[in-house]
Design an enzyme around this catalytic site. Structure first.
Site, PDB file in Angstrom:
ATOM      1  N   SER A  95       0.866  -1.175   0.000  1.00 29.16           N
ATOM      2  CA  SER A  95       0.000   0.000   0.000  1.00 29.16           C
ATOM      3  C   SER A  95       0.898   1.219   0.000  1.00 29.16           C
ATOM      4  O   SER A  95       1.994   1.186   0.561  1.00 29.16           O
ATOM      5  CB  SER A  95      -0.904   0.049   1.235  1.00 29.16           C
ATOM      6  OG  SER A  95      -1.944  -0.877   1.126  1.00 29.16           O
ATOM      7  N   GLU A 102      -0.659  18.793  -6.232  1.00 30.08           N
ATOM      8  CA  GLU A 102      -1.913  18.755  -6.978  1.00 30.08           C
ATOM      9  C   GLU A 102      -2.892  17.722  -6.433  1.00 30.08           C
ATOM     10  O   GLU A 102      -3.963  17.542  -6.983  1.00 30.08           O
ATOM     11  CB  GLU A 102      -1.636  18.443  -8.461  1.00 30.08           C
ATOM     12  CG  GLU A 102      -0.793  19.476  -9.161  1.00 30.08           C
ATOM     13  CD  GLU A 102       0.712  19.336  -8.907  1.00 30.08           C
ATOM     14  OE1 GLU A 102       1.460  20.217  -9.353  1.00 30.08           O
ATOM     15  OE2 GLU A 102       1.142  18.359  -8.252  1.00 30.08           O
ATOM     16  N   SER A 103      -2.592  16.989  -5.401  1.00 29.70           N
ATOM     17  CA  SER A 103      -3.416  16.040  -4.670  1.00 29.70           C
ATOM     18  C   SER A 103      -2.648  14.763  -4.355  1.00 29.70           C
ATOM     19  O   SER A 103      -1.738  14.804  -3.557  1.00 29.70           O
ATOM     20  CB  SER A 103      -4.745  15.733  -5.347  1.00 29.70           C
ATOM     21  OG  SER A 103      -5.593  15.112  -4.386  1.00 29.70           O
ATOM     22  N   HIS A 108      -3.160   0.069  -3.526  1.00 33.75           N
ATOM     23  CA  HIS A 108      -3.138  -1.139  -2.700  1.00 33.75           C
ATOM     24  C   HIS A 108      -3.077  -2.301  -3.672  1.00 33.75           C
ATOM     25  O   HIS A 108      -3.828  -2.315  -4.647  1.00 33.75           O
ATOM     26  CB  HIS A 108      -4.359  -1.246  -1.790  1.00 33.75           C
ATOM     27  CG  HIS A 108      -4.208  -2.350  -0.790  1.00 33.75           C
ATOM     28  ND1 HIS A 108      -3.461  -2.198   0.353  1.00 33.75           N
ATOM     29  CD2 HIS A 108      -4.659  -3.619  -0.797  1.00 33.75           C
ATOM     30  CE1 HIS A 108      -3.482  -3.346   1.030  1.00 33.75           C
ATOM     31  NE2 HIS A 108      -4.197  -4.225   0.347  1.00 33.75           N
ATOM     32  N   CYS A 123      -5.365  18.156  -9.606  1.00 29.49           N
ATOM     33  CA  CYS A 123      -6.025  19.402  -9.965  1.00 29.49           C
ATOM     34  C   CYS A 123      -5.085  20.232 -10.832  1.00 29.49           C
ATOM     35  O   CYS A 123      -3.963  19.827 -11.126  1.00 29.49           O
ATOM     36  CB  CYS A 123      -6.428  20.170  -8.707  1.00 29.49           C
ATOM     37  SG  CYS A 123      -5.034  20.735  -7.701  1.00 29.49           S
TER      38      CYS A 123
END
Length: 162
Positions: A95, A102-103, A108, A123
């Site tokens: 994971s 930008e995020s 996983h 974004c």
């Protein structure tokens, strides 16, 4: 579970979270505002979020390979990497998350069946669609399935004021 050291979220932690103003003003809609919202087809939304499923993939148990794939996605998509954190499970699986300006990109994996569940949310000018071919190459498969969401679509609705 006597004697276990369990981490309890929220106890003694300062988050720095602030109450947010949920009113959207004309200020948010200005084209010259550096807000990183995406303006497309008369809509304004926070970003594109791709749900990417890698099927029949190879190397999904290799933590270094996943980190390299994250870095390659960031570069190819035109994003800005802030931090990568991954965790290798025993007997298998990884994971991880790449935190971006930008995020994020997250994953996983279930290497025993050749499956990796990736989220690529970006974004601004970053293009998450460019990550699809990167993931195909990184995990040696042509079976990559994608669903796309416009995050925040409909939250900012008065684009005529822009």
């Amino acid at each position: 579970m006597t004697g276990s050291n369990l981490f309890q979220l929220g106890i003694g932690l300062e988050t720095g979270a602030q109450a947010e103003d949920t009113n959207v003003s004309a200020e948010v809609l200005r084209d010259d505002r550096d807000d990183h919202f995406i303006r497309e087809d008369g809509r304004v939304f926070a970003g594109r979020h791709l749900i990417i499923e890698v099927v029949n993939g190879h190397g999904l148990d290799d933590e270094a390979r996943i980190q390299r794939a994250f870095r390659d996605c960031v570069s190819e998509c035109g994003a800005t990497l802030l931090h990568i954190h991954t965790h290798k499970f025993s007997p298998q699986g990884v994971s991880g998350v790449a935190v971006l300006a930008e995020s994020h990109i997250s994953v996983h994996t279930w290497p025993e069946i050749g499956y990796g569940a990736f989220d690529v949310f970006m974004c601004g000018d970053a293009d998450p669609w460019r990550s699809v071919d990167v993931l195909k190459a990184a995990f040696a498969t042509d079976d990559v399935r994608v669903r796309s969401l416009r995050r925040g679509d409909g939250v900012v609705t008065d684009v005529a004021a822009a």
